[in-house]
Structure formats: C-alpha cells, structure tokens
Design a protein around this motif. Structure first.
Motif, short mmCIF file in Angstrom:
data_model
loop_
_atom_site.label_atom_id
_atom_site.label_comp_id
_atom_site.label_asym_id
_atom_site.label_seq_id
_atom_site.Cartn_x
_atom_site.Cartn_y
_atom_site.Cartn_z
N HIS A 4 -8.04 6.05 -6.36
CA HIS A 4 -7.10 6.19 -4.97
C HIS A 4 -8.08 6.67 -3.95
CE1 HIS A 4 -7.35 10.31 -6.63
NE2 HIS A 4 -7.36 10.75 -5.25
N THR A 51 0.96 -1.22 0.13
CA THR A 51 0.09 0.06 -0.23
C THR A 51 0.85 1.14 0.11
OG1 THR A 51 -1.78 -1.37 1.18
CG2 THR A 51 -1.73 1.20 1.25
N ASN A 71 -3.42 11.36 0.30
CA ASN A 71 -4.06 10.11 -0.51
C ASN A 71 -3.18 8.72 -0.27
OD1 ASN A 71 -5.50 12.21 -2.03
ND2 ASN A 71 -3.62 12.29 -3.56
N THR A 92 -3.09 4.70 -1.82
CA THR A 92 -3.13 4.16 -3.16
C THR A 92 -3.12 2.74 -2.96
OG1 THR A 92 -2.40 5.73 -4.63
CG2 THR A 92 -2.60 3.91 -5.60
N GLU A 98 -6.74 -2.37 -7.66
CA GLU A 98 -7.85 -1.14 -7.84
C GLU A 98 -8.85 -1.78 -7.53
OE1 GLU A 98 -7.18 0.13 -11.82
OE2 GLU A 98 -5.27 0.84 -11.46
#
Length: 745
Positions: free
Chosen positions: A89, A25, A50, A52, A56
């Motif tokens: 994200h 991560t 943020n 990510t 996804e």
C-alpha cells in the motif's frame, strides 16, 4: 496536531462497460475532520492515511491532487511513500507548508478535496475538514451570559423531563471543561456538555409562574474559569377548555335540496371557539362556518350523478382562537337519502269487474298491487276519485277496493249500469323542483354580504290549459360567507421618530394603528419585530413599541444612530393567514449621562453637555464712564452758554467805545506796524490853548478821543458782580469845523 478521528472513508467506484470490470483505488484511514492549533509550525503533519491500488504492480506512483476551500497555500501536496507490509500500500501524509500562518479568527475551518489515481484504475475522491483552534487559554464566556443580567429563558410548564432548555456557549471552544451550578436550590440541573436540563420528573404545577436564577461556573483542567447567569421563567400552560359533549354524531339529509343548505350544526363548550374541517383534507363537499359551526353542502347532492356522496365521514375540530392547541374533535357520519321523485306504479292499471246488486257492504272487489320505485319502504295512500255515485259507492281499505253501500240496479240504470271510479295512489314524496344559480363573477364579502334574487316560476306542463300557464315569484336570499382573504392594514404604514438616548424606557415610543377588514376571523392581530432590532434595543407589547435603555461606553464616540424597525402584523394563527409589514424609523440622538453605579466601584468621567453659544453685540459702558461723560457734557453746555452771553454783552447798544479803542490801541502797540497820526487843525482853538499853551495836543481818535498810552491801565471788562460796568459818559465837547491831516509817523 489534534486528535484524529476514527471514522474511515471508503469510496469505491465501479465502471461497467461492455462487460469489463474496472478496479477502483481505495482510500483507507482518512478521517472526516481533524483539528489543528493555530500555533502549529510549518511541516506539522495534519493527517496520515493509506491508499491501496488494486493493481499491486502500479508503476508509476499514484497521482494526488489537493484543493482547498477557501483557497490557500498553507498545505503541501500529499507526500506518498510505498509500504510493503503487511500488504502492499501507500502511506500518504498532508503537512503544513512553509508559508502556513494559521489564524482561527480569520478562518477556522478549511475543506481539503483529495483525488488519488492509480494507473489504470478509477480515481478515488475524499474530503477532509481541517478545524483551526486558537491557542489554549482560559475559558471565555459570552458577553451576555457573563453580564450582570445574564441570559433570559422562558420554558413551558409541560416541557418534557430532562429536556435541554439552555446551552452554555463559549467564545472559544475548548475541551475538558466542567460546568457546575453554584448554590443550586432549583429543580434544574446541568450536564457535562453545558446543557441546562429540565427536572427529571418534569415541572410540577407549583412551578408555574416561578423564576429560577442559575449561577453557572465554567472551569477547565487548569482551574481557570469564567461564570455567567441564566434566568429561567416557567410559563403556565393554558389548560384545555374546549370540548364536545359527544364524540360522534349521525346526520341524515335528503338529496336534491340545492346548494348551501343547512345539514347540521356543531357546538363545543369553551371560549373563543372556532371550527374547521380537518378530514378529509380535500373533500370539497361540505363547508362549515368558523364562528357558528353550521355545516352546509357546497353543491347539490345528487345520488344519481354522484353515488359516492351517499355516505361521508367528517372530522370537525373546535379550537380556541387565542390558544390553538386547546381543541377537541367530533366525528360526523352524514348519510344522503334519496328523494321520492317517482310516482307509484299499480297493477292492474285498469280494472273491469261485474258486481251483483246484492253484494254485501265491505265486500272486496279487487286487490291492487302498488310499488314506489324510489322509496321501497314508503307508505302509500289510496283514495277513490270520480263522480258522486262512484265516490260514495266504493271505498279503499288499504290496497283493497271494497263496496261502500248497497248497490241498486234501478239506480244504476241512469248511469248505463256502470260505475266509473278512479283510484289515486300517492306516496309521501314531493315532485322535484330544482334550479341552479351559478356565480358569474368573484364574490367579495367586504363589498356586499347579501344578494336577493327574484326568480319567476312557471308551470310549463301541468296546467290543463297550456295557453294559460300559472306562474309565481320566489325570492332567493344569498348570503356571502366571509373568509380570511384580506391582509391587515396599518395607518400610517411608515412612521419616523426622533428621541434622545436618555429617554425613559418605561414610556411607550409608538402605538401601531392596524386593522383587518375580515370580520369572520375576529382574531387579535399579532405584532412581531422581524428586522432592524439591533442589539435588542426595542420590544413590542401588543401594538405598543417600547425601548430599553441606550448605554454606550464612557470613552466611546457618541454618534446619532438610526434603527429601521420592521414590524410584521399577522391576522391569524392558522391558514389561511395574511400579514403586512409596518416600518418604524427611530433616530436616537446620544446624550451623555453618568453611568449607574454597580457593586464594583468604577470611576466614570462625566462629560459636560455640548453648549452652543450665540453672541449678540451691544454697548454697555461702565458706570464711571457715564458719570464722566455726563459731567463733561454739562461743563461744555455751561461754557457755550457763557460764551454766548459774553458775545451778547459786547454787542449791546449805548456802550462806550473806550474799551474798544483801548483794545485796538493795545493791539496796535503789540504789533510793530507804522502808526498813523491824525491831526485835527481847527481854526478856533480851545480856550485853554488860547491862553498861550505851547504843548502839542495829544493825538485824537476818530471820535475825538485821545489814544491811550502804552502804559495806560485797561479797566476790567467786568465789574465785581460779573456784569458789564456802566458806560462812562464824558461831557460832549464842541466840535468845530476843521480838517483832518494824515501824516505817517
């Protein structure tokens, strides 16, 4: 919320196991430090960054954990929101909780530890430092900086150009401040960060010993300001005076001479010079006397056992013991030469030759070839030994054996026609005579400096008669070299003092008596206050303890204070160094005094001294009371004297009883009692009565006198002059025989 940092935090963790790769991560946009005002309300966004996930399609939402140091509930758990553009994200926010009550005076920084985990991925961790600032206000300078005296700074004359020598520090950090020096006529400057800088070209020699006072003004964007003072003293630099006359020296020394033999001596010019070997650091082969500069070998130099000692290069440093930075270095190249211990070898060892008797003088009979195994370049000496005929018949001219005189066959007949000669070949060496003396117990210079050993030398194999060996006695003097191995000692190590707060600061408070047993250093002891000097009330001038003025606010409570001062006493500037600690306990008893006036007029309340009253009771009457008492006593004495005199007058003999009878009469008349009448009947009447008087005779007393009548006037007891009146004598009347007749009236 304060400005966010632009530094991003990226943490990638990879786990390799059995050939498989696990995704990690990623946290992006997370700053290291953020600032927040203590007036921030709940819900204020502290930071936004943020996250990510490599996968996804991570379902469910990533999991966050948040921990705070110190522990608090002022921060909410991260708020996570999914964003699809520009790439998938998650947006993360950390906000203040409803219970948030930031107080920079209590805690001015929190450390938040974050951990984010996406399903099936390695967790990502990060740290965020949240700095809490107080509400914006005017600049507040530090108390010492803003005082009338200001800060005191000492700087060396050789400080580098533009080197910061002082930094203005405020009680509360703030941004957008401007620092200026008012009426600056000094070579010093100040930058935007509040740092006072040395001159751009450095201090010049003329600045040495000068004192510069700077008035610094700190102003914010709103024009609010505070000011303070800095006094900078430029200390002169001690100019180098230590130097060697030469930068290097070559020294040659023979091997196998024993330990602690003098190799060479170095000397440098200057004052308070001390010497030390600085390279190689751990050689252990040579030692140098720190005072005299004598270089000696620590153990015997033997090229056969230790070939590496043949060549040694030493760097010797000479320095001023009071200013160690003042120094110079010399290079010593030491070469150890082999000792000539082996005898020469000659060829042939035995020579037999026939010589005609007419051989001329100077004829060479043989040429010897001799060499020295341990000294190839040494010179050899040749000498003919033997009986008298051989010694004078032949001679040595270098290695050549020559005829020295005419040979006679007839003279040689007595010697069986033979000459026996011994040729002695010697070099310039000496046979080695070596012995070793080992140290069996530790040496102490302070206990004993010199040892004298007597060694007996015995010739074991060189005497012609083994049963009569020669011997000799040799005295060996061993001098112990002093090293700095003893710490200083202070007598006494603990002292206690009682002073008043009004004591004169110019008077010394205490004098430390410290000494060092090590004589090799001969260094002055240094004294440093290392503990207990609260508010800098005390300072040291060498071994003398001084104090500054004790001042308390006028409205404060004056209580006794105790300072436990720790003084470190050090005996050297460089290793080896030893130190000890002396304890000084100072009890300061406060005493109220008036506050000295300054340029600003203040009203100072004077507090009177504390007076302890001890009452002693005694009687001190008023003067009038003494007079009255004296007069009363005098009157009492007069009355007593008069009464005594009165009594004596009444009891005197020969006095008339008439007054007594009159007094008795009067007392009888005064009291209503039954009177007694005494009648005296006589057989013979008085002549007057015989004449036929019919009147009854008056009553008589016991003495024959008549009782006075009630109206009878009593004569006064005293005469006119205050004395008893003379008794009245009546003519005696003849008493006749009769009887008394008592009758109750």
């Amino acid at each position: 919320m304060g400005p966010r940092g632009h530094q991003s935090f990226l943490l990638l963790l990879a786990l390799c196991a059995t050939g498989a790769f696990v995704s990690a991560t990623v946290l992006s946009g997370l700053p290291t430090t953020v600032s927040v005002m203590e007036s921030a309300v709940p819900g204020t966004i502290i930071v936004e960054f943020n996250l990510t996930c490599q996968n996804e399609t991570s379902i469910p939402t990533p999991v966050f954990t948040l921990q705070s140091t110190p522990p608090t509930y002022f921060f909410n758990q991260p708020i996570v929101a999914h964003r699809a553009s520009p790439t998938p994200h998650y947006s993360v926010q950390i906000t203040l909780s409803p219970s948030a009550a930031l107080d920079a005076r209590q805690v001015n920084q929190y450390t938040l530890t974050l951990e984010a985990t996406c399903p099936g991925e390695t967790p990502a961790k990060g740290e965020l430092f949240v700095q809490v600032h107080t509400v914006d206000g005017p600049p507040q300078c530090m108390a010492r900086f803003a005082s009338q005296v200001g800060e005191l700074v000492q700087v060396s004359e050789d400080v580098a150009p533009l080197m910061p020598i002082y930094t203005v520090v405020l009680q509360r950090p703030a941004s957008g401040l401007r620092f200026t020096i008012k009426d600056n006529d000094t070579p010093l400057t100040i930058d935007r960060a509040g740092q006072v800088l040395a001159p751009g070209s450095g201090f010049i020699p003329a600045h040495a010993g000068q004192v510069f006072r700077l008035q610094i003004l700190v102003t914010d964007r709103s024009g609010r300001n505070c000011s303070g003072a800095v006094t900078v003293t430029v200390l002169p630099v001690h100019r180098p005076h230590i130097n060697f006359m030469a930068a290097w020296r070559s020294v040659a020394v023979l091997e196998k001479r024993g330990a602690m033999q003098l190799v060479t001596q170095v000397q440098a010019q200057g004052n308070n010079v001390r010497y030390e070997i600085i390279a190689p650091a751990a050689h252990g082969l040579y030692t140098i006397d720190t005072v005299t500069g004598e270089l000696r070998n620590t153990y015997e130099l033997d090229l056969q056992r230790s070939p590496e000692v043949a060549h040694t290069q030493l760097l010797v440093r000479a320095y001023d013991m009071l200013h160690p930075s003042d120094s110079d270095i010399i290079c010593l190249n030491i070469t150890v030469l082999p000792t000539n211990t082996l005898a020469p070898h000659c060829s042939p060892a035995v020579l037999l030759a026939q010589v005609p008797e007419d051989t001329p003088i100077g004829w060479t009979l043989a040429m010897l070839t001799c060499t020295d195994p341990d000294a190839s370049n040494s010179s050899l000496r040749y000498q003919v030994e033997g009986d008298q005929h051989s010694r004078y018949s032949f001679r040595m001219q270098g290695p050549q054996l020559q005829v020295n005189e005419t040979l006679d066959y007839d003279s040689a007949a007595s010697a069986r026609f033979q000459y026996v000669a011994t040729i002695l070949v010697t070099d310039n060496g000496q046979p080695p005579l070596s012995s070793e003396i080992h140290v069996l117990s530790p040496l102490d210079y302070e206990s004993k400096q010199v040892y004298i050993l007597t060694v007996q030398l015995r010739d074991m194999a060189n005497d012609a008669d083994p049963h009569h060996q020669h011997s000799a006695l040799c005295d060996i003097t061993i001098q112990v070299q002093d090293t700095n191995d003893q710490p200083p000692r202070c007598m006494p190590p603990f002292q206690e003092f009682f002073i008043y707060s009004t004591r004169d600061p110019s008077l010394p408070l205490a004098q430390l008596q410290c000494s060092d047993k090590d004589e090799s250093t001969m260094l002055p002891l240094t004294y440093t206050l290392v503990g207990g000097n609260t508010n800098g009330h005390f300072r040291l001038a060498g071994s003398t303890l001084l104090h500054s003025a004790f001042s308390d606010p006028p409205d404060s409570i004056h209580e006794p204070r105790t300072f436990e001062l720790l003084v470190e006493v050090t005996d050297s500037f460089s290793a080896p160094r030893h130190s000890t600690t002396a304890t000084l306990v100072v009890h300061v008893t406060p005493w109220a005094t008036a506050t000295p006036s300054t340029t600003t007029i203040h009203t100072t309340l004077r507090k009177g001294p504390l007076v302890v009253t001890h009452t002693e009771w005694f009687w001190a009457p008023s003067p009038w009371f003494v007079v009255v008492l004296t007069v009363s006593v005098a009157l009492l004495l007069v009355a007593l004297a008069w009464l005594a005199w009165k009594l004596l007058c009444r009891s005197a003999p020969g006095k008339s009883a008439q007054p007594l009878l009159q007094d008795s009469r009067s007392s009888l008349m005064a009291v209503p009692r039954t009177p007694l009448q005494v009648r005296i009947t006589s057989s013979t009447a008085a002549p007057e009565r015989a004449a036929g008087s019919e009147q009854a005779p008056p009553p008589l007393g016991l003495s024959g006198h008549s009782f006075p009548r009630p109206h009878t006037h009593f004569p006064p007891a005293l005469g006119l002059n205050g004395h008893c009146p003379p008794p009245r004598v009546r003519p005696a009347q003849p008493l006749q025989t009769g009887h008394l007749e008592w009758a109750r009236l």
